[in-house]
Motif scaffolding. Structure first.
Motif, PDB file in Angstrom:
ATOM      1  N   THR A   1       0.838  -1.201   0.000  1.00  0.00           N
ATOM      2  CA  THR A   1       0.000   0.000   0.000  1.00  0.00           C
ATOM      3  C   THR A   1       0.875   1.254   0.000  1.00  0.00           C
TER       4      THR A   1
ATOM      5  N   PHE B   1       0.999   4.644  -2.352  1.00  0.00           N
ATOM      6  CA  PHE B   1       0.929   6.029  -1.860  1.00  0.00           C
ATOM      7  C   PHE B   1       2.180   6.824  -2.237  1.00  0.00           C
TER       8      PHE B   1
ATOM      9  N   VAL C   1      -5.390  12.738  -1.390  1.00  0.00           N
ATOM     10  CA  VAL C   1      -6.481  11.811  -1.671  1.00  0.00           C
ATOM     11  C   VAL C   1      -7.589  12.018  -0.641  1.00  0.00           C
ATOM     12  N   PRO C   2      -8.843  11.818  -1.053  1.00  0.00           N
ATOM     13  CA  PRO C   2      -9.962  12.089  -0.125  1.00  0.00           C
ATOM     14  C   PRO C   2     -10.263  10.942   0.838  1.00  0.00           C
ATOM     15  N   SER C   3      -9.450   9.896   0.841  1.00  0.00           N
ATOM     16  CA  SER C   3      -9.825   8.651   1.522  1.00  0.00           C
ATOM     17  C   SER C   3     -10.210   8.801   2.998  1.00  0.00           C
TER      18      SER C   3
ATOM     19  N   ARG D   1     -11.428  11.497   4.588  1.00  0.00           N
ATOM     20  CA  ARG D   1     -12.371  12.567   4.928  1.00  0.00           C
ATOM     21  C   ARG D   1     -13.267  12.090   6.052  1.00  0.00           C
TER      22      ARG D   1
ATOM     23  N   TYR E   1      -4.324   4.708   6.619  1.00  0.00           N
ATOM     24  CA  TYR E   1      -5.369   4.335   5.681  1.00  0.00           C
ATOM     25  C   TYR E   1      -5.891   2.927   5.957  1.00  0.00           C
TER      26      TYR E   1
ATOM     27  N   GLU F   1      -9.626   1.685   7.443  1.00  0.00           N
ATOM     28  CA  GLU F   1     -10.474   0.677   6.805  1.00  0.00           C
ATOM     29  C   GLU F   1     -10.962  -0.350   7.825  1.00  0.00           C
TER      30      GLU F   1
END
Lengths: 444, 315
Positions: free
Chosen positions: B33, B37, B48-50, B52, B308, B312
């Motif tokens: 990952t 990035f 990146v909006p991940s 938000r 990130y 998740e």
């Protein structure tokens, strides 16, 4: 009818790659053998160092005809398809008027017969009030029934539970669904407008059309299909969560199958920054974890096929602000190049790619005599040159809309030749303009 | 070229307390990952909006500049909302307990806490007692997991893979949380590890972890593919572990002459900040075998990957 012989090609088929010759005669694959000599006059193609694959079968495209032909038509987009190695396509019913009657469906076949160099089939559409028409669909020569479960595209949203129940219980053939829960999307849209007003940034698209919307709808479709034993095919899976809805049993025994699309396997939410509304599509391009989850689903066998959801809009339409920029992007000309690039990056093997783009699509739809390189089958072939690069430019696009999100992208392969039902339709960057396309037939 | 099947796409844990708690598959996932990035942070638009709508508190109960900045940048690149808090400006000085401080932060609806603390085990304690997801940014002399991950990422980037490589960790092993996390991480990825330094700075029984122990820096360099050189922690030398910095430098410092005397190349790493002229000479720190600045860049990508992937798992 042409006679074509490929000499010493790397024939990639059913899990293996071997160097051999392949003879095309009377529209069919006549013979595959280590060395073939032909007595009659034949077009001999030296294929040393090149891959010969079964033509790509794209089970989800939007060619916009009739009624939306300012965006695209069957003639232009099927040409783009063969230029990209796609020999057969299945087209969606959200045109104008929407394909909701047998007469309208028949009209599309008539247009394709007159204009398509690729093999074709068209889905029958479903609305809340045409179930009787749907049940009359002939499954021998129509690929399937398309249901928008909760995404309103051209008044075809089916959201009444009793209609869905009746459909899933009585569908004469495969049901293909677009799954996004409309109430969830509407609620998220309201929230986004409250935060940003009329100028919602494109990166909000996957937050509006989020995992919850997808999962809610696709899990409902799976439950319905299990209840009724329906042959269900869920289109464009975009989230890691949904992958778990599908089993990894052998495709032949599955009643519920799934599809992934090339753009969802390529882009992530990091790409909205540069491509903005150009990659706005439904369901949305989501996060890195989602993209990787969908890839894992393909490799593990939860997801069965790769398609494009080719959905062209004009450049001007796509330039609107988020709220008015239509969803969809053109992809059919580069789908094979994109996946060959993934092979090069080590995502999967060439054999696995062919399985997901050709064999499995044929198996999924029980297609007659296509999708494999077998003697006696229709000769739908694509010859790939792995040692010549290809850069996408405005000039080499064949789409009516004249743009692509991949402009300036360099691919490390070239689509050298495409054969549809035995006819050479694409050769060294030239369209041969032969209407070789046939109506696809299904063994069911 | 057939792909290995059943790759996992989510972490087995919802906290990052230490490398010890990660599986090899978790580490592989973080590194893959991070590579993606790294590509993103080299674009012209790096955001990146991940993340938000995710709020992250950076709670640093102990001084830190580079780790804190690296985390803050990673959080911004992922579009998270952040609040930062350091011990000197906080109520810690007024006698509040650790869990009270964190619970007060959580009452402000924080989803994740990135924390550094001088007490070993503080993040583990909070992972058990609070609802937030905890990311350890260094706990005393125990672990510094994101440093080990970025070190592994940098080795993989430089040498193609970590498995089968030989890594020498040189310097103050006793006080180093970097050393312990590195040992766990490298071993889980299949590398061989040697620790090297003055006997006074090597914990007794460390060989029980399956590492080689050496006291001669030249021999260590001859053995190694990579030398991860640790800082002499001046602030932790309350008692005299060695006679003088000059003497340390003479026996354990790495200079260009020493590297030239080897008939091989060794990749030089350092978690920073460097005491130039003590553990590393400038000609080595800035030389062609050094990947010290790559480590800094990779730190942001690796921390993005960690935040990130944990986000998740959090929902």
């Amino acid at each position: 009818m042409e006679t074509i012989v490929f000499k010493n090609a790397l024939i990639v088929n059913e899990g293996t790659s071997t160097y051999a010759d392949l003879l095309v005669k009377n529209g069919r694959i006549e013979k595959i053998a280590p060395s073939i000599t032909v007595k009659e006059k034949a077009n001999e193609i030296v294929a040393e160092g090149k891959y010969l694959l079964p033509g790509v079968i794209d089970d989800q495209v939007h060619f916009r005809e009739p009624g939306l032909t300012h965006k695209a038509n069957i003639a232009t987009e099927s040409r783009a398809a063969v230029a990209g190695g796609v020999t057969s396509f299945m087209e969606m019913p959200n045109v104008k008027p929407a394909t909701l009657t047998q007469t309208l469906l028949q009209e599309k076949y008539e247009i394709a017969a007159k204009t398509s160099p690729a093999n074709y089939s068209f889905y029958m559409g479903v609305s809340n009030d045409n179930i009787d028409e749907v049940l009359r669909t002939n499954c021998r020569d129509v690929c399937g029934i398309k249901v928008f479960m909760g995404s309103s595209t051209g008044g075809m949203l089916v959201d009444q539970p009793n209609i869905l129940d009746a459909l899933f219980a009585n569908a004469p053939c495969l049901i293909a669904t677009h799954c996004e829960d409309e109430p969830t999307v509407t609620a998220n849209t309201k929230k986004a407008i409250a935060e940003f007003g009329e100028d919602v940034p494109p990166y909000m698209h996957p937050i509006i059309r989020n995992t919850e919307a997808c999962y809610k709808s696709s899990s409902m479709a799976v439950d319905l299909a299990k209840k009724h034993g329906t042959r269900l095919h869920i289109l464009h899976i975009t989230t890691a969560e949904e992958v778990a809805l599908f089993s990894t049993e052998p495709l032949e025994s599955k009643r519920i199958t799934a599809e992934a699309c090339v753009h969802h396997l390529t882009y992530t939410d990091a790409d909205y920054a540069t491509l903005g509304n150009l990659i706005k599509c439904n369901p949305a391009v989501k996060t890195l974890a989602d993209r990787e989850g969908v890839w894992a689903g393909l490799l593990n066998g939860n997801i069965d096929v790769i398609a494009t959801d080719h959905a062209p809009h004009t450049w001007e339409e796509k330039q609107n602000k988020y709220a008015n920029s239509p969803s969809g992007l053109p992809l059919v000309q580069h789908t094979l190049l994109m996946m060959l690039e993934a092979v090069k990056e080590g995502r999967f093997s060439l054999e696995k790619m062919v399985q997901l783009m050709s064999h499995n699509v044929a198996t999924c739809y029980k297609m007659e005599e296509r999708g494999f390189l077998r003697e006696g089958y229709w000769a739908d072939l694509v010859l790939v040159n792995p040692s010549e690069d290809y850069t996408v430019t405005k000039d080499n696009l064949l789409y009516k809309c004249g743009w692509s999100p991949l402009e300036n992208k360099k691919f490390h392969h070239t689509i050298e030749a495409t054969i549809v039902s035995g006819a050479l339709v694409w050769w060294k960057n030239q369209l041969m303009d032969k209407l070789a396309g046939q109506r696809l037939l299904f063994n069911r | 070229m057939t792909q290995s099947t059943q790759k996992s796409s989510s972490l087995s844990t919802r906290h990052l307390t230490g490398i010890k708690e990660l599986t090899p598959a978790d580490i592989e996932l973080i590194l893959t990952t991070a590579a993606q990035f790294k590509e993103v942070i080299n674009r012209s638009i790096k955001k990146v909006p991940s993340l938000r709508d995710i709020t992250i508190a950076n709670a640093f109960f102990e001084n830190s500049t580079r780790t804190r900045l690296s985390f803050e940048l990673a959080e911004k690149r992922l579009s998270a909302d952040t609040l930062s808090f350091t011990a000197s400006s906080s109520s810690v000085k007024k006698g509040e307990t650790l869990s009270d401080t964190i619970n007060n932060i959580l009452a402000m609806k924080v989803d994740m806490v990135v924390m550094r603390h001088s007490s070993p085990g503080a993040p583990h304690f909070l992972a058990k007692t609070t609802k937030a997801q905890i990311i350890n940014a260094g706990d005393g002399t125990h672990e510094h997991p994101t440093q080990a991950l970025l070190d592994a990422f940098s080795i993989q980037e430089k040498l193609g893979e970590v498995g089968g490589k030989k890594v020498a960790i040189i310097g103050d092993i006793l006080h180093s949380r970097v050393a312990l996390s590195n040992i766990f991480c490298l071993q889980k990825l299949g590398a061989e590890v040697m620790v090297c330094g003055p006997s006074t700075l090597i914990p007794r029984h460390i060989d029980k972890l399956g590492v080689k122990v050496g006291h001669n820096v030249k021999e260590a360099l001859e053995w190694a593919d990579v030398a991860n050189v640790l800082r002499i922690q001046l602030e932790r030398q309350q008692i005299q572990y060695f006679p003088s910095l000059r003497e340390y430098s003479l026996y354990f410092g790495i200079n260009d002459k020493l590297l030239q005397s080897l008939d091989k190349e060794v990749v030089i790493m350092h978690p920073g900040p460097i005491n130039r002229g003590v553990e590393l000479d400038s000609d080595v720190a800035d030389g062609k075998h050094s990947i010290i600045l790559d480590q800094v860049e990779n730190g942001v990508a690796v921390r993005m990957a960690v935040l990130y992937l944990l986000a998740e798992r959090g929902q």
